[in-house]
Scaffold this motif. Structure first.
Motif, PDB file in Angstrom:
ATOM      1  N   GLU A  69       2.602 -87.362-114.202  1.00  0.00           N
ATOM      2  CA  GLU A  69       1.509 -87.235-113.242  1.00  0.00           C
ATOM      3  C   GLU A  69       1.875 -86.245-112.130  1.00  0.00           C
ATOM      4  OE1 GLU A  69      -1.356 -88.233-113.693  1.00  0.00           O
ATOM      5  OE2 GLU A  69      -1.404 -90.127-114.802  1.00  0.00           O
ATOM      6  N   VAL A  70       3.143 -86.224-111.740  1.00  0.00           N
ATOM      7  CA  VAL A  70       3.568 -85.250-110.729  1.00  0.00           C
ATOM      8  C   VAL A  70       3.391 -83.832-111.265  1.00  0.00           C
ATOM      9  CG1 VAL A  70       5.574 -84.325-109.489  1.00  0.00           C
ATOM     10  CG2 VAL A  70       5.141 -86.797-109.514  1.00  0.00           C
ATOM     11  N   TRP A  71       3.834 -83.595-112.493  1.00  0.00           N
ATOM     12  CA  TRP A  71       3.636 -82.267-113.083  1.00  0.00           C
ATOM     13  C   TRP A  71       2.152 -81.917-113.149  1.00  0.00           C
ATOM     14  CZ3 TRP A  71       7.897 -83.576-117.101  1.00  0.00           C
ATOM     15  CH2 TRP A  71       9.091 -82.951-116.735  1.00  0.00           C
ATOM     16  N   LEU A  72       1.334 -82.892-113.518  1.00  0.00           N
ATOM     17  CA  LEU A  72      -0.107 -82.643-113.604  1.00  0.00           C
ATOM     18  C   LEU A  72      -0.678 -82.363-112.218  1.00  0.00           C
ATOM     19  CD1 LEU A  72      -2.727 -82.505-115.172  1.00  0.00           C
ATOM     20  CD2 LEU A  72      -2.895 -85.009-115.029  1.00  0.00           C
ATOM     21  N   GLY A  73      -0.224 -83.121-111.212  1.00  0.00           N
ATOM     22  CA  GLY A  73      -0.702 -82.874-109.852  1.00  0.00           C
ATOM     23  C   GLY A  73      -0.334 -81.485-109.368  1.00  0.00           C
ATOM     24  N   TYR A  74       0.892 -81.079-109.628  1.00  0.00           N
ATOM     25  CA  TYR A  74       1.309 -79.732-109.221  1.00  0.00           C
ATOM     26  C   TYR A  74       0.502 -78.656-109.951  1.00  0.00           C
ATOM     27  CZ  TYR A  74       5.495 -81.741-106.997  1.00  0.00           C
ATOM     28  OH  TYR A  74       6.356 -82.444-106.192  1.00  0.00           O
ATOM     29  N   ALA A  75       0.247 -78.876-111.222  1.00  0.00           N
ATOM     30  CA  ALA A  75      -0.527 -77.896-111.989  1.00  0.00           C
ATOM     31  C   ALA A  75      -1.944 -77.769-111.431  1.00  0.00           C
ATOM     32  CB  ALA A  75      -0.558 -78.300-113.465  1.00  0.00           C
ATOM     33  N   HIS A  76      -2.580 -78.909-111.160  1.00  0.00           N
ATOM     34  CA  HIS A  76      -3.926 -78.867-110.577  1.00  0.00           C
ATOM     35  C   HIS A  76      -3.900 -78.191-109.203  1.00  0.00           C
ATOM     36  CE1 HIS A  76      -6.555 -80.843-113.382  1.00  0.00           C
ATOM     37  NE2 HIS A  76      -5.815 -81.947-113.460  1.00  0.00           N
ATOM     38  N   ARG A  77      -2.886 -78.497-108.419  1.00  0.00           N
ATOM     39  CA  ARG A  77      -2.807 -77.895-107.088  1.00  0.00           C
ATOM     40  C   ARG A  77      -2.673 -76.382-107.183  1.00  0.00           C
ATOM     41  NH1 ARG A  77       1.742 -80.332-103.288  1.00  0.00           N
ATOM     42  NH2 ARG A  77       3.082 -79.097-104.672  1.00  0.00           N
ATOM     43  N   ALA A  85      -3.775 -74.567-109.525  1.00  0.00           N
ATOM     44  CA  ALA A  85      -5.045 -74.042-110.035  1.00  0.00           C
ATOM     45  C   ALA A  85      -6.168 -74.156-109.015  1.00  0.00           C
ATOM     46  CB  ALA A  85      -5.426 -74.793-111.306  1.00  0.00           C
ATOM     47  N   GLY A  86      -5.884 -74.761-107.863  1.00  0.00           N
ATOM     48  CA  GLY A  86      -6.907 -74.903-106.843  1.00  0.00           C
ATOM     49  C   GLY A  86      -7.782 -76.122-107.000  1.00  0.00           C
ATOM     50  N   HIS A  87      -7.367 -77.070-107.837  1.00  0.00           N
ATOM     51  CA  HIS A  87      -8.146 -78.290-108.079  1.00  0.00           C
ATOM     52  C   HIS A  87      -7.610 -79.398-107.157  1.00  0.00           C
ATOM     53  CE1 HIS A  87      -8.223 -76.548-112.445  1.00  0.00           C
ATOM     54  NE2 HIS A  87      -9.013 -75.853-111.629  1.00  0.00           N
ATOM     55  N   THR A  88      -8.001 -79.371-105.905  1.00  0.00           N
ATOM     56  CA  THR A  88      -7.392 -80.265-104.912  1.00  0.00           C
ATOM     57  C   THR A  88      -7.623 -81.732-105.232  1.00  0.00           C
ATOM     58  OG1 THR A  88      -7.646 -78.561-103.215  1.00  0.00           O
ATOM     59  CG2 THR A  88      -7.279 -80.827-102.464  1.00  0.00           C
ATOM     60  N   ASN A  89      -8.863 -82.117-105.513  1.00  0.00           N
ATOM     61  CA  ASN A  89      -9.157 -83.536-105.759  1.00  0.00           C
ATOM     62  C   ASN A  89      -8.425 -84.053-106.990  1.00  0.00           C
ATOM     63  OD1 ASN A  89     -10.823 -83.701-103.513  1.00  0.00           O
ATOM     64  ND2 ASN A  89     -12.663 -83.151-104.663  1.00  0.00           N
ATOM     65  N   GLU A  90      -8.385 -83.240-108.047  1.00  0.00           N
ATOM     66  CA  GLU A  90      -7.678 -83.645-109.252  1.00  0.00           C
ATOM     67  C   GLU A  90      -6.171 -83.763-108.988  1.00  0.00           C
ATOM     68  OE1 GLU A  90      -9.867 -81.272-108.988  1.00  0.00           O
ATOM     69  OE2 GLU A  90     -11.434 -81.528-110.518  1.00  0.00           O
ATOM     70  N   ALA A  91      -5.638 -82.840-108.172  1.00  0.00           N
ATOM     71  CA  ALA A  91      -4.210 -82.896-107.832  1.00  0.00           C
ATOM     72  C   ALA A  91      -3.894 -84.174-107.072  1.00  0.00           C
ATOM     73  CB  ALA A  91      -3.819 -81.674-107.000  1.00  0.00           C
ATOM     74  N   LEU A  92      -4.712 -84.510-106.091  1.00  0.00           N
ATOM     75  CA  LEU A  92      -4.479 -85.726-105.308  1.00  0.00           C
ATOM     76  C   LEU A  92      -4.594 -86.970-106.178  1.00  0.00           C
ATOM     77  CD1 LEU A  92      -6.434 -84.734-102.085  1.00  0.00           C
ATOM     78  CD2 LEU A  92      -3.955 -85.074-102.269  1.00  0.00           C
ATOM     79  N   ALA A  93      -5.549 -86.976-107.105  1.00  0.00           N
ATOM     80  CA  ALA A  93      -5.707 -88.137-107.985  1.00  0.00           C
ATOM     81  C   ALA A  93      -4.468 -88.330-108.853  1.00  0.00           C
ATOM     82  CB  ALA A  93      -6.955 -87.956-108.852  1.00  0.00           C
ATOM     83  N   ALA A  94      -3.932 -87.229-109.383  1.00  0.00           N
ATOM     84  CA  ALA A  94      -2.738 -87.333-110.221  1.00  0.00           C
ATOM     85  C   ALA A  94      -1.537 -87.810-109.404  1.00  0.00           C
ATOM     86  CB  ALA A  94      -2.441 -85.975-110.863  1.00  0.00           C
ATOM     87  N   LEU A  95      -1.375 -87.291-108.194  1.00  0.00           N
ATOM     88  CA  LEU A  95      -0.245 -87.705-107.369  1.00  0.00           C
ATOM     89  C   LEU A  95      -0.372 -89.164-106.944  1.00  0.00           C
ATOM     90  CD1 LEU A  95       0.170 -84.460-105.205  1.00  0.00           C
ATOM     91  CD2 LEU A  95       1.654 -85.243-107.063  1.00  0.00           C
ATOM     92  N   ARG A  96      -1.583 -89.629-106.706  1.00  0.00           N
ATOM     93  CA  ARG A  96      -1.760 -91.052-106.369  1.00  0.00           C
ATOM     94  C   ARG A  96      -1.415 -91.928-107.562  1.00  0.00           C
ATOM     95  NH1 ARG A  96      -6.832 -89.121-103.384  1.00  0.00           N
ATOM     96  NH2 ARG A  96      -6.238 -89.205-101.175  1.00  0.00           N
ATOM     97  N   ARG A  97      -1.737 -91.468-108.758  1.00  0.00           N
ATOM     98  CA  ARG A  97      -1.346 -92.230-109.955  1.00  0.00           C
ATOM     99  C   ARG A  97       0.176 -92.258-110.081  1.00  0.00           C
ATOM    100  NH1 ARG A  97      -5.819 -89.385-112.165  1.00  0.00           N
ATOM    101  NH2 ARG A  97      -4.435 -87.905-113.230  1.00  0.00           N
ATOM    102  N   ILE A 118       1.715 -85.609-101.375  1.00  0.00           N
ATOM    103  CA  ILE A 118       0.306 -85.897-101.082  1.00  0.00           C
ATOM    104  C   ILE A 118      -0.030 -85.458 -99.662  1.00  0.00           C
ATOM    105  CG2 ILE A 118      -1.369 -87.762-100.774  1.00  0.00           C
ATOM    106  CD1 ILE A 118       0.066 -89.262-103.028  1.00  0.00           C
ATOM    107  N   ALA A 119       0.848 -85.768 -98.727  1.00  0.00           N
ATOM    108  CA  ALA A 119       0.607 -85.389 -97.336  1.00  0.00           C
ATOM    109  C   ALA A 119       0.495 -83.874 -97.196  1.00  0.00           C
ATOM    110  CB  ALA A 119       1.730 -85.914 -96.444  1.00  0.00           C
ATOM    111  N   GLY A 120       1.402 -83.151 -97.837  1.00  0.00           N
ATOM    112  CA  GLY A 120       1.354 -81.696 -97.757  1.00  0.00           C
ATOM    113  C   GLY A 120       0.090 -81.126 -98.361  1.00  0.00           C
ATOM    114  N   THR A 121      -0.340 -81.685 -99.486  1.00  0.00           N
ATOM    115  CA  THR A 121      -1.566 -81.209-100.132  1.00  0.00           C
ATOM    116  C   THR A 121      -2.769 -81.465 -99.247  1.00  0.00           C
ATOM    117  OG1 THR A 121      -0.588 -81.645-102.302  1.00  0.00           O
ATOM    118  CG2 THR A 121      -2.974 -81.373-102.211  1.00  0.00           C
ATOM    119  N   LEU A 122      -2.839 -82.643 -98.655  1.00  0.00           N
ATOM    120  CA  LEU A 122      -3.952 -82.957 -97.757  1.00  0.00           C
ATOM    121  C   LEU A 122      -3.960 -82.034 -96.544  1.00  0.00           C
ATOM    122  CD1 LEU A 122      -3.705 -86.853 -97.896  1.00  0.00           C
ATOM    123  CD2 LEU A 122      -5.695 -85.516 -98.620  1.00  0.00           C
TER     124      LEU A 122
END
Length: 610
Positions: free
Chosen positions: A206-214, A216-228, A243-247
């Protein structure tokens, strides 16, 4: 490695000719040395690989001719990698190629057929390839600089082959995603990370997925993956700070602070949380005390292995925290206009309504020696006199003309500072650390450098300063010379030390750029040594109040800079900091004074002599 001005293929051909001759003569060690040199110049040249194959045929293996000495020559490492792959040990060979890539990511070490062969992944196996990709991720910047991407592309092709061969290997998919992200392949990174999570849900996936979404500019998807990811492992506080840095990066600072505070509640000493918290607090209210606390934390925890850039990010491009502020004197504005003029002004006359600081006057006189400066008045308090009796005498005046009162520094001292001085630094403690190389420079030389700056270095930055802003170079030299004084006799107790006395003499000398530089050195001392903070804070407050008193009677060009120094001084009286903030609310570059028709007036004053 080859010289940058040398044609690498020509150099490789020369080494290759020597290798062939040595091989024909049976001098295998010499042949190997020349082949290593050729590979270091041109790692993909077919002829080099042909001769390497001949060498292997003569020896049956050839790896012993390319030992991994310490330090190992990169060409020898690459030659050994190719021989290992040819001998049926491609996993070991690939590890050596990755080591070469870590050494120089811009060279085409891996652009060879055996690395891009689709069958390689089945011979090595998914676990080994995952390890290779993870080591590459550790060695390659994110994102990789554009000039390096072509050389790094063969490993991405290796990752494609691996994911195609082992689509259900979750770790492999995640590592491939992380590597693709570094090469700017964000769509591919998201797809591979999703594939890994689908195969085996996990925190790391999920961390890798969150970083990938981030990326790619997919903020909401990145945050969802990091929360998972947090749901998978609530004790991994690094994800909280991600998560804090992304927000925060997306303007959601209040939410970001809740996440970093959650991490600190679990572990108040967790370094990632401390760094992120202080950076976000500074972003929230601009209070430099957060940065000072962060610098203290870094000093008190030198054993932290994870590299953080939060302090440098906050200090970047901020006056005195990360850069020398530009000069604001009117004659320096004249100098900038002269530098930008299409025709050089070799002579003329310039009238100044008021005398300005000696370093500025001297800089203009040096840059435009044919320019006559006429000062209309010298208002009280007289700028030519030290502000206090203990002020050090650095300038002698003949009327309104300032001349250095100290001799020029030695050539060795000038050269050492010339190659060290930069108008910017990551943060004050980093500037202090960098200036340690001036610790052995004699005090008389450091004082001489304040008055006799060496020419800028022959670098793009140095040439730009020489051409467009020699005043900034002069100020830069003065800053580093004062930082050098800060390293003088560091074994002495601060209160009675020679370094403190020297810097105080400069602080209370003639109002000048040197005043700013010396005060910055004292402020820097307070950043790196809490025991001197009360003393430095008192000095800074006193000097700032004195500057305000002067500014009420006559123009003072350094007052804004001293205010900025007061704002960043550890332990400063909050009333003084608030006064500085109220009088000079701008915390960015020095606001320029508006001058209507300024250039027209300058043209009238500058009458070229025929």
């Amino acid at each position: 490695m080859p010289d940058e001005t040398e044609d690498p293929r020509l150099a490789a051909q020369g080494e290759l000719a020597l290798a062939r001759a040595a091989l024909d003569a049976g001098e295998l060690s010499d042949a190997a040395a020349y082949l290593a040199g050729a590979l270091g110049h041109a790692p993909t040249m077919p002829e080099v690989h042909e001769v390497l194959a001949r060498l292997r045929a003569r020896t049956g293996d050839g790896t012993e001719l390319f030992p991994l000495d310490r330090p190992a020559f990169v060409g020898a490492v690459v030659a050994r990698a190719h021989l290992l792959a040819a001998g049926g040990r491609p996993d070991e060979g690939l590890e050596l190629l990755v080591a070469a890539t870590a050494h120089d990511p811009g060279m085409d070490w891996a652009a060879v057929p055996w690395v891009t062969d689709p069958e390689l992944v089945t011979r090595i196996g998914p676990e080994n390839i995952t390890g290779v990709l993870m080591r590459l991720c550790a060695a390659v910047a994110e994102p990789a600089p554009a000039p390096q991407r072509a050389a790094l592309a063969p490993y991405l092709l290796l990752a494609r082959h691996a994911v195609a061969a082992y689509p259900q290997h979750a770790l492999l998919c995640g590592a491939a995603s992380a590597y693709a992200r570094r090469l700017g392949e964000t769509g591919l990174a998201v797809r591979w990370a999703q594939q890994g999570v689908a195969a085996q849900p996990s925190k790391l996936g999920e961390v890798w997925l969150g970083y990938a979404h981030r990326s790619a500019g997919h903020t909401n998807e990145a945050l969802a993956a990091l929360r998972r990811a947090v749901d998978h492992d609530p004790d991994d506080l690094s994800v909280y700070t991600d998560i804090a840095g992304t927000l925060a990066d997306n303007g959601r600072l209040a939410e970001a602070m809740t996440w970093v505070e959650r991490a600190l509640a679990r572990d108040p000493g967790f370094d990632c949380a401390v760094h992120t918290a202080q950076r976000l607090r500074y972003r929230r209210d601009g209070d430099v005390r957060h940065l000072i606390a962060l610098a203290d934390f870094q000093r008190e925890h030198p054993d932290r292995t994870h590299e953080h850039t939060d302090l440098a990010e906050c200090c970047r491009q901020s006056a005195w925290l990360g850069i020398v502020p530009a000069a604001s004197e009117s004659i320096i504005d004249v100098l900038r206009q002269l530098s930008a003029a299409t025709e050089p002004v070799t002579a003329g006359r310039l009238r100044l309504s008021e005398l300005e600081v000696p370093s500025a006057m001297r800089t203009l006189a040096t840059a435009a020696p044919g320019l006559e400066l006429l000062v209309e008045r010298i208002s009280a308090p007289d700028l030519r006199l030290p502000r206090r009796p203990q002020g050090r005498l650095l300038w002698r005046y003949d009327g309104t003309t300032a001349q250095p009162a100290l001799p020029a520094p030695s050539a060795a001292a000038a050269e050492r500072l010339r190659h060290l001085a930069q108008p910017g630094w990551p943060h004050p403690p980093a500037a202090y650390d960098a200036a340690v190389s001036l610790a052995t420079v004699e005090v008389d030389d450091l004082l001489g450098l304040l008055l006799h700056p060496p020419r800028p270095p022959e670098t793009p930055l140095g040439r730009a300063l020489a051409e467009h802003d020699p005043a900034l170079w002069h100020r830069t030299v003065q800053v580093w010379a004062c930082l050098g004084l800060l390293h003088h006799r560091t074994d002495e107790a601060w209160e009675s030390s020679a370094r403190r006395e020297l810097l105080l003499g400069l602080v209370w000398g003639v109002e000048d750029w040197i005043t700013e530089a010396a005060l910055f050195a004292l402020v820097t001392a307070a950043w790196v040594d809490p025991t001197v903070r009360d003393d430095v804070a008192e000095v800074v407050a006193e000097r700032f109040r004195d500057a305000l008193a002067v500014a009420r009677q006559r123009p003072s060009s350094i007052t804004w800079s001293l205010a900025r120094l007061a704002m960043i001084t550890p332990g400063i009286d909050p009333k003084v900091a608030e006064l500085a903030r109220r009088l000079f609310p701008d915390t960015g570059p020095r606001p320029r004074r508006r001058r209507r028709g300024w250039w027209a007036r300058l043209r009238r004053r500058l009458r070229r002599r025929r």
